[in-house]
Structures are given as structure tokens and as C-alpha cells.
Design an enzyme around this catalytic site. Structure first.
Site, PDB file in Angstrom:
ATOM      1  N   LYS A 210       0.709  -1.087  -0.012  1.00 32.25           N
ATOM      2  CA  LYS A 210       0.047  -0.047   0.175  1.00 32.25           C
ATOM      3  C   LYS A 210       0.854   1.270   0.018  1.00 32.25           C
ATOM      4  O   LYS A 210       2.015   1.256   0.199  1.00 32.25           O
ATOM      5  CB  LYS A 210      -0.916  -0.117   1.190  1.00 32.25           C
ATOM      6  CG  LYS A 210      -2.161  -1.028   0.810  1.00 32.25           C
ATOM      7  CD  LYS A 210      -3.287  -1.127   1.963  1.00 32.25           C
ATOM      8  CE  LYS A 210      -4.426  -2.044   1.491  1.00 32.25           C
ATOM      9  NZ  LYS A 210      -5.448  -2.223   2.448  1.00 32.25           N
TER      10      LYS A 210
ATOM     11  N   ARG B 188      -3.386 -10.108   5.004  1.00 33.16           N
ATOM     12  CA  ARG B 188      -3.718 -10.265   3.504  1.00 33.16           C
ATOM     13  C   ARG B 188      -2.709  -9.724   2.716  1.00 33.16           C
ATOM     14  O   ARG B 188      -2.232  -8.734   2.856  1.00 33.16           O
ATOM     15  CB  ARG B 188      -5.146  -9.250   3.306  1.00 33.16           C
ATOM     16  CG  ARG B 188      -5.553  -9.234   1.927  1.00 33.16           C
ATOM     17  CD  ARG B 188      -7.018  -8.334   1.917  1.00 33.16           C
ATOM     18  NE  ARG B 188      -7.546  -8.306   0.619  1.00 33.16           N
ATOM     19  CZ  ARG B 188      -6.894  -7.363  -0.340  1.00 33.16           C
ATOM     20  NH1 ARG B 188      -6.175  -6.563  -0.090  1.00 33.16           N
ATOM     21  NH2 ARG B 188      -7.571  -7.503  -1.451  1.00 33.16           N
TER      22      ARG B 188
HETATM   23  C1  YH5 Z   1      -7.795  -4.418   3.306  1.00 29.06           C
HETATM   24  O1  YH5 Z   1      -6.761  -3.987   3.905  1.00 29.06           O
HETATM   25  N1  YH5 Z   1      -7.523  -3.723   0.743  1.00 29.06           N
HETATM   26  S1  YH5 Z   1      -8.106  -3.634  -1.705  1.00 29.06           S
HETATM   27  C2  YH5 Z   1      -3.310  -0.215  -2.767  1.00 29.06           C
HETATM   28  C3  YH5 Z   1      -2.118  -0.677  -2.946  1.00 29.06           C
HETATM   29  C4  YH5 Z   1      -1.746  -1.840  -3.060  1.00 29.06           C
HETATM   30  C5  YH5 Z   1      -3.005  -2.869  -2.478  1.00 29.06           C
HETATM   31  C6  YH5 Z   1      -1.091   1.400  -3.827  1.00 29.06           C
HETATM   32  N2  YH5 Z   1      -9.192  -5.098   0.087  1.00 29.06           N
HETATM   33  C7  YH5 Z   1      -8.149  -4.474   1.995  1.00 29.06           C
HETATM   34  O2  YH5 Z   1      -5.168  -4.274  -1.515  1.00 29.06           O
HETATM   35  N3  YH5 Z   1      -9.977  -6.016   2.319  1.00 29.06           N
HETATM   36  C8  YH5 Z   1      -8.303  -4.265  -0.231  1.00 29.06           C
HETATM   37  O3  YH5 Z   1      -0.919  -0.024  -3.745  1.00 29.06           O
HETATM   38  C9  YH5 Z   1      -8.978  -5.206   1.549  1.00 29.06           C
HETATM   39  N4  YH5 Z   1      -8.310  -5.327   4.280  1.00 29.06           N
HETATM   40  C10 YH5 Z   1      -9.626  -6.050   3.637  1.00 29.06           C
HETATM   41  N5  YH5 Z   1     -10.213  -6.786   4.375  1.00 29.06           N
HETATM   42  C11 YH5 Z   1      -6.650  -2.562  -1.686  1.00 29.06           C
HETATM   43  C12 YH5 Z   1      -5.218  -3.134  -1.714  1.00 29.06           C
HETATM   44  C13 YH5 Z   1      -4.180  -2.188  -2.251  1.00 29.06           C
HETATM   45  C14 YH5 Z   1      -4.333  -0.958  -2.215  1.00 29.06           C
END
Ligand code: YH5
Length: 276
Positions: free
Chosen positions: A218, A252
């Protein structure tokens, strides 16, 4: 062992991320081809993922809503093909009641809802399905959530939100034993909010429910390191270790093998009963 109804997980565990959206943030939709997605799922299961999280709706800041049919078309084939080749439990990342129903009918064991069952009919669907649900905190909507989010006390406000969502689910007849909570890193939070939450994660174990944490790749990790999304593996591992040391049960993650190895080290130390 973490017991969530019939889903038993050896915690701390890794939930592998499988995005089947063409516009996913961090994979760029690399897995929207069904064969490629299935191969990735098997690879994550072999690497020790305790569960595979399948999402057909992008929740990236500014993302557009996808239709229910589109989401079904994306997630059902991959759930079915995973069910046909491995026993690894699958969670479905969705907020839509009918997608929850169809995914569970296709073999999903868990619901991961970034809206914490706030959509109309979502609590009722969960009550009917009786599968574990992850309730995540999000301030606002994906389209606008990163527009200057503000809190007086982010830790207390996220904890209070999670508590109120547990309350709403239990009041509607959903079993508290099936609930997992998640502070929702990056969902309506600034960099400083994310750091504050990670530093105070213990306080987010509301009602003693298990906690899921998603920090993998993230933006906060990009801000700290100056790295692009695919270069954030070491930072993601560090954040996962910090989270588990503060009681997170499920991490996750995109990079399953690396995260599984890191958590083996943490688990060995935790099992001594010292330091953690
Ligand atoms: C979460 O924390 N996150 S989708 C931005 C990124 C990389 C990855 C800029 N679904 C979560 O993974 N479900 C997502 O780089 C989730 N908890 C739960 N339960 C976002 C994501 C991501 C966003």
C-alpha cells in the site's frame, strides 16, 4: 487455531490476494485471464496461503463501481476452478448481497467486505449464509475516500466503528463467532493515520474478535520507502511482522511465500511466550 465456524485457520496466517479486476491497483489486472488467475491461486496455496481472497470490484481510490453482473462474471469462474483443483478456502471480496450468495454457492467459505455489510441487504445475506465475515473500516466511498480524511482520534474512531458494525450484525442475528475485524489501512486514511493505526493495533481487537490486516504494497509503504508498488515487498513484510507482533491474526498479502516465511519466524518467537 482460529475457529470461525467450520473454517479453521492456524494463526497468524496469510490470506493471498487474487485480483480479478482489469484495473487493480497493484497487479494491473494481471490475473483477469482465468487460466493465469487459477495458476496464481494454486501457487499461493502451495506457498502456504491459509485462504485466497478473490475480488472482482476495484476499491482503488477513484475507482468506478462495477455492475453486479460484471462482478459475478469475474469471480464465479475462478471460485469454481479453484474449488475443482484445491481445498484451499476462498473468501470473496464483495459488498453486494447477491454476489455473496452466488460466491458461497460456488464454494467460497468467507466474505470479505470493505463496506462492513453496510450495503442494503448485506447483513441479511450474511445472516442467511452463516459464513465468516471480515468487517473492514472505511471512511467514505472509494471514489472520494482519500480527499482529506480527518479524525480527532483515528484509533478510537476506527475501534468504535468496528464495534458498532459487530453490534449491528449481532442484532440482526449474525453469529459474533463468525466475525473478523479489520482497520482498513488506506481506506479513508492519510499516511499519518495509517502509521497511528499500525502503532496502536492492539487497541483495535474489539470484543476480542480476530483481526485481519491488509498493508501489502500500500501507498503508506511507498511514502516511507520511495518504492514503486512491485518494489514494496520488504516494506510489506516489515509491516506484516509489526502487525502480527501486535496481535493480527490474518495478513492479507500479495507476496504469499515471503509473508509466510516471515510469519514462521514471528510465530517461533511468539510460541516461546516471551517478548510478544
Ligand atoms: C484490506 O486492507 N484492501 S483492496 C493499494 C495498493 C496496494 C494494494 C497502492 N481489500 C483490503 O489491497 N480487504 C483491499 O497500492 C481489502 N482489508 C480487507 N479486508 C486495496 C489493496 C491495495 C491498495
Amino acid at each position: 487455531m482460529l475457529r470461525l465456524g467450520s473454517l479453521n485457520i492456524r494463526a497468524p496466517a496469510v490470506m493471498g490476494i487474487l485480483n480479478v479486476t482489469p484495473d487493480s491497483f497493484s497487479d494491473g489486472g494481471r490475473f483477469d485471464n482465468p487460466d493465469v488467475a487459477l495458476r496464481q491461486a494454486v501457487k499461493m496455496a502451495d506457498a502456504g496461503a491459509a485462504i485466497i481472497d478473490i475480488g472482482g470490484e476495484s476499491t482503488r481510490p477513484g475507482a468506478k463501481n462495477v455492475s453486479e453482473q460484471q462482478e459475478l462474471d469475474r469471480v464465479l469462474p475462478i471460485i469454481e476452478s479453484i474449488r475443482a483443483v484445491t481445498e484451499v478456502p476462498v473468501s470473496v471480496d464483495t459488498s453486494k448481497p447477491d454476489v455473496m450468495r452466488a460466491a458461497v454457492a460456488a464454494g467460497a467459505s468467507m466474505i470479505n467486505d470493505v463496506y462492513a455489510l453496510r450495503a442494503a441487504g448485506a447483513v441479511a445475506a450474511a445472516v442467511e449464509l452463516k459464513v465468516p465475515v471480515c468487517l473492514m473500516h472505511m471512511r467514505g466511498q472509494p471514489r472520494t475516500m482519500q480527499d482529506n480524511p480527518q479524525y480527532d482520534d483515528v484509533v478510537a474512531e476506527v475501534a468504535a466503528f468496528l464495534e458498532s458494525r459487530i453490534e449491528a450484525c449481532v442484532a440482526a442475528g449474525f453469529s459474533e463467532d463468525l466475525i473478523v475485524v479489520d482497520p482498513g489501512f488506506g481506506f479513508g486514511k492519510t499516511h499519518d493515520h495509517n502509521i497511528e493505526l499500525l502503532a496502536n493495533l492492539r487497541q483495535l481487537r474489539v470484543r476480542d474478535r480476530p483481526m485481519l490486516v491488509g498493508v501489502s504494497r500500500k501507498s503508506t509503504l511507498g511514502e516511507l520507502t520511495g518504492r514503486s508498488i512491485t518494489e514494496r515487498v520488504p516494506a510489506s513484510i516489515a509491516a506484516a511482522v509489526v502487525a502480527v507482533m501486535q496481535g493480527a491474526d490474518i495478513i492479507r498479502a500479495h507476496d504469499v511465500q515471503e509473508t509466510v516465511d516471515a510469519l514462521k519466524v514471528v510465530r517461533a518467537i511468539m510460541e516461546t511466550g516471551k517478548n510478544l
